[in-house]
Scaffold this active site. Structure first.
Site, PDB file in Angstrom:
ATOM      1  N   ASP A 125       0.895  -1.187   0.168  1.00 41.42           N
ATOM      2  CA  ASP A 125       0.073  -0.022   0.030  1.00 41.42           C
ATOM      3  C   ASP A 125       0.822   1.219   0.079  1.00 41.42           C
ATOM      4  O   ASP A 125       1.915   1.318   0.816  1.00 41.42           O
ATOM      5  CB  ASP A 125      -0.674  -0.099   1.282  1.00 41.42           C
ATOM      6  N   CYS A 128       1.628   2.862   3.375  1.00 41.71           N
ATOM      7  CA  CYS A 128       2.243   2.084   4.575  1.00 41.71           C
ATOM      8  C   CYS A 128       3.476   2.256   4.841  1.00 41.71           C
ATOM      9  O   CYS A 128       4.449   2.407   3.650  1.00 41.71           O
ATOM     10  CB  CYS A 128       1.706   0.778   3.917  1.00 41.71           C
ATOM     11  N   CYS A 131       5.877  -0.573   3.883  1.00 45.06           N
ATOM     12  CA  CYS A 131       6.278  -0.872   2.739  1.00 45.06           C
ATOM     13  C   CYS A 131       7.073   0.021   2.091  1.00 45.06           C
ATOM     14  O   CYS A 131       7.898  -0.214   1.275  1.00 45.06           O
ATOM     15  CB  CYS A 131       4.764  -0.596   2.026  1.00 45.06           C
ATOM     16  N   ARG A 155      -5.257  -0.661   1.868  1.00 45.50           N
ATOM     17  CA  ARG A 155      -5.969  -0.946   3.308  1.00 45.50           C
ATOM     18  C   ARG A 155      -7.217  -0.493   3.465  1.00 45.50           C
ATOM     19  O   ARG A 155      -7.769  -0.918   4.073  1.00 45.50           O
ATOM     20  CB  ARG A 155      -4.748  -0.846   4.299  1.00 45.50           C
TER      21      ARG A 155
END
Length: 244
Positions: A125, A128, A131, A155
């Site tokens: 994502d 994120c 991430c 998400r």
């Protein structure tokens, strides 16, 4: 028998109306199942697919909810099914879902290792924080021989701006550059209706993805969360060595 909260929640999303074509086909092929589904309000727009374990079928409702039932509609299994397969204790629900990987990976964003030893699929994502850590370590993963194939999993869901921004990234002429730009703070200005992202998201939902990053190996093993390069290689190498 008291229905679970999940089943009751699904039931509230449906009203008894004239069945659509997909439901009519299912009702013809699985008449007893159709009767059972009608009891909890599922009468239209659903799809029935046979599963390769316990003689179950998977019912996918029009809003993407999934149920595992016997073809006669007498029994339902909620959640993940585990069992012994090929001499190992396995997540059968997840292994069945992985059959769709060959098609999904065609639209993955690929950061390829020059000397490839392993391939991983990472649901990500763009909002994120972990991430972002995974992306910052991308060159180190590649140096370790790990090819990383990114799949989209917004998400906040498919109706979010994140999903539409990720669609712009994954459908870009140069997705690798578009993703790199986004991770460096240059988000796409145009928002697109999720298509590729929708496919990735539903595939991830089938696998049981609930957060990002979520890593899937070629043999079906999963690693939820971020791992630094050395630890990720160690985990992947160990899983793949024991895949049989």
């Amino acid at each position: 028998m008291k229905l679970s909260k999940t089943f009751l929640a699904i039931a509230t999303l449906f009203t008894a109306t004239t069945a659509m074509a997909s439901a009519e086909t299912s009702a013809t092929q699985y008449p007893e199942l159709a009767k059972s589904l009608a009891v909890i309000g599922i009468t239209e727009g659903y799809k029935v697919e046979p599963l390769d374990y316990l003689n179950l079928v998977k019912v996918t409702t029009k809003d993407g909810k999934k149920l595992q039932l016997t073809p006669d509609g007498k029994y339902a299994i909620e959640g993940t099914v585990y069992g012994f397969q090929d001499g190992a204790f396995s997540n059968l629900t997840q292994k069945s879902a992985l059959k769709g990987l060959a098609e999904i990976e065609k639209t993955a964003i690929v950061f390829k290792a020059a000397e490839e030893k392993h391939v991983i699929y990472a649901f990500v994502d763009i909002t994120c924080s972990y991430c972002k850590k995974l992306f910052k370590d991308m060159s180190k993963y590649n140096e370790k021989g790990i090819t990383v194939k990114l799949l989209a999993f917004p998400r906040e869901g498919l109706d979010s701006n994140t999903a539409m921004r990720m669609e712009s990234i994954f459908s870009a002429e140069n997705p690798v550059q578009a993703y790199t730009d986004a991770e460096n703070g240059k988000m796409p200005e145009n928002l697109k209706e999720p298509n590729i992202v929708k496919q990735h998201y539903k595939f991830g939902d089938d696998l049981g993805v609930t957060g990002t990053p979520f890593i899937v190996l070629q043999n079906g093993e999963t690693i939820p969360g971020y791992l630094p390069p050395d630890k990720l290689f160690e985990a992947v190498d160990g899983f793949m060595r024991n895949k049989k």
